[in-house]
Motif scaffolding. Structure first.
Motif, short mmCIF file in Angstrom:
data_model
loop_
_atom_site.label_atom_id
_atom_site.label_comp_id
_atom_site.label_asym_id
_atom_site.label_seq_id
_atom_site.Cartn_x
_atom_site.Cartn_y
_atom_site.Cartn_z
N CYS A 46 0.87 -1.18 0.00
CA CYS A 46 0.00 0.00 0.00
C CYS A 46 0.90 1.22 0.00
N ARG A 47 0.40 2.28 -0.54
CA ARG A 47 1.10 3.56 -0.50
C ARG A 47 0.12 4.60 0.02
N LEU A 48 0.67 5.61 0.65
CA LEU A 48 -0.17 6.66 1.22
C LEU A 48 0.20 7.99 0.59
N VAL A 49 -0.80 8.80 0.33
CA VAL A 49 -0.60 10.17 -0.12
C VAL A 49 -1.18 11.05 0.98
N VAL A 50 -0.37 11.97 1.46
CA VAL A 50 -0.78 12.86 2.54
C VAL A 50 -0.77 14.28 2.00
N CYS A 51 -1.89 14.95 2.09
CA CYS A 51 -1.98 16.33 1.63
C CYS A 51 -1.33 17.22 2.69
N ARG A 52 -0.46 18.10 2.22
CA ARG A 52 0.21 19.04 3.13
C ARG A 52 0.41 20.35 2.39
N ASP A 53 -0.66 21.12 2.27
CA ASP A 53 -0.52 22.40 1.57
C ASP A 53 -1.30 23.48 2.30
N CYS A 54 -2.24 24.10 1.64
CA CYS A 54 -2.85 25.31 2.17
C CYS A 54 -3.66 25.08 3.45
N PRO B 241 5.13 3.44 2.30
CA PRO B 241 5.70 4.62 1.64
C PRO B 241 4.68 5.75 1.63
N VAL B 242 5.15 6.95 1.92
CA VAL B 242 4.27 8.13 1.97
C VAL B 242 4.78 9.16 0.97
N ARG B 243 3.84 9.67 0.19
CA ARG B 243 4.14 10.78 -0.72
C ARG B 243 3.41 12.00 -0.19
N ILE B 244 4.14 13.08 -0.05
CA ILE B 244 3.55 14.34 0.37
C ILE B 244 3.06 15.06 -0.88
N SER B 245 1.82 15.46 -0.86
CA SER B 245 1.22 16.12 -2.01
C SER B 245 0.94 17.58 -1.70
N ASP B 246 0.99 18.39 -2.74
CA ASP B 246 0.44 19.73 -2.61
C ASP B 246 -1.07 19.58 -2.55
N CYS B 247 -1.77 20.62 -2.58
CA CYS B 247 -3.21 20.63 -2.40
C CYS B 247 -3.92 19.59 -3.28
N LEU B 248 -4.73 18.76 -2.62
CA LEU B 248 -5.54 17.76 -3.34
C LEU B 248 -6.93 18.31 -3.67
N ASP B 249 -7.15 19.59 -3.37
CA ASP B 249 -8.37 20.31 -3.73
C ASP B 249 -9.61 19.79 -3.01
N VAL B 250 -9.43 19.36 -1.78
CA VAL B 250 -10.56 18.97 -0.93
C VAL B 250 -10.35 19.58 0.45
N TYR C 188 -14.51 8.53 8.13
CA TYR C 188 -13.55 9.43 7.49
C TYR C 188 -13.57 9.32 5.96
N ALA C 189 -14.09 8.22 5.44
CA ALA C 189 -14.04 7.97 4.00
C ALA C 189 -14.97 8.93 3.25
N PHE C 190 -14.49 9.40 2.11
CA PHE C 190 -15.31 10.23 1.24
C PHE C 190 -14.89 10.03 -0.20
N VAL C 191 -15.74 10.43 -1.10
CA VAL C 191 -15.45 10.36 -2.53
C VAL C 191 -15.14 11.78 -2.98
N PRO C 192 -13.93 12.01 -3.49
CA PRO C 192 -13.59 13.38 -3.90
C PRO C 192 -14.40 13.80 -5.10
N ARG C 193 -14.71 15.07 -5.14
CA ARG C 193 -15.43 15.59 -6.31
C ARG C 193 -14.50 15.55 -7.51
N THR C 194 -15.05 15.42 -8.65
CA THR C 194 -14.27 15.39 -9.88
C THR C 194 -13.77 16.78 -10.18
N ARG C 195 -12.50 16.88 -10.48
CA ARG C 195 -11.95 18.19 -10.84
C ARG C 195 -12.43 18.54 -12.24
N ARG C 196 -12.89 19.73 -12.37
CA ARG C 196 -13.37 20.19 -13.66
C ARG C 196 -12.26 20.97 -14.35
#
Length: 120
Positions: free
Chosen positions: A10-18, A42-51, A109-117
Motif C-alpha cells: 500500500c502507499r499513502l498520499v498525505v496532503c500538506r498544503d494550504c 511509503p508516503v508521498r507528500i502532495s500539494d493541495c488535493l483540492d478537498v 472518514y471515507a469520502f469520494v472526492p469531487r471530480t476536478r473540472r
C-alpha cells in the motif's frame, strides 16, 4: 517482477498544503502524523488535493495485491487525531484496500472526492 522482489505495498498520499498540514488545523502534530504513517508504508507528500473542506486528507492506495482484487484508492478526510492515524496504520498493516476489510471506524472518514473540472 524480479524473482526476489516483494509485491508493491500500500502507499499513502498525505496532503500538506494550504489547509492540510497547516496551523489552520489546530492541535494536530502534522510531522508526527506523517512520520507515523511512514513507519508502515511509503508516503508521498502532495500539494493541495483540492478537498480543503476535508483537511487533513490521507489517500490509501491499494497494494499490487489489492489492485489485482479490484480495489481503488480510499480517500480519508478529517484525519485530525492520533486515534484516526492509528486506525489507518492498523488497516495498512493488515493489507489495506482489497486485501483487508476497512475498519468500520474509518467509514466515518471515507469520502469520494469531487471530480476536478477542467476549463475547455
Amino acid at each position: 517482477m524480479p524473482k526476489n522482489a516483494a509485491p508493491a505495498p500500500c502507499r499513502l498520499v498525505v496532503c500538506r498544503d494550504c489547509c492540510c498540514g497547516s496551523p489552520k488545523i489546530t492541535r494536530v502534530d502534522h510531522t508526527a502524523q506523517t512520520e507515523r504513517l511512514r513507519e508502515v508504508a511509503p508516503v508521498r507528500i502532495s500539494d493541495c488535493l483540492d478537498v480543503c473542506d476535508q483537511a487533513n486528507v490521507v489517500v490509501v492506495q491499494p497494494s499490487a495485491e489489492g489492485r489485482a482484487a479490484g480495489a481503488r484508492p480510499v480517500w480519508l478526510g478529517l484525519v485530525n487525531d492520533p486515534d484516526a492515524t492509528e486506525d489507518i496504520v492498523a488497516w495498512v498493516r493488515a493489507g489495506g484496500p482489497g486485501v483487508a476489510p476497512r475498519p468500520e471506524i474509518l467509514d466515518l472518514y471515507a469520502f469520494v472526492p469531487r471530480t476536478r473540472r477542467t476549463e475547455p
